[in-house]
Scaffold this motif. Sequence first.
Motif: not given
Length: 78
Positions: A2-8, A33-37, A41-45
């Motif tokens: 769900h989040s960028l942190n989940d992909l790290l 660093a730019r958007l927060g952990s 991910v769904a809002n990145l596109r």
Amino acid sequence: MHSLNDLLESFHLYAECERCQRSIQLSIEKLIARLGSDFPVANLRPRLRCTDCNVRGQDIRIVFVGPRDKRMVFKYRR
């Protein structure tokens, strides 16, 4: 995921331009660093823009590569 942190730890993230066929691996660390952990991910596109043809809304590919200590070698190609 769900989040960028989940992909790290175990994933690579690629932006794919449908218009010019450009593909680039995104740095998850820089995105955090730019958007927060906790950035979804769904809002990145809609935030992505191709630096070659200037089109927004790139397609996203999430690729499992394994944990850092057992990472598989992967190169995304069209």
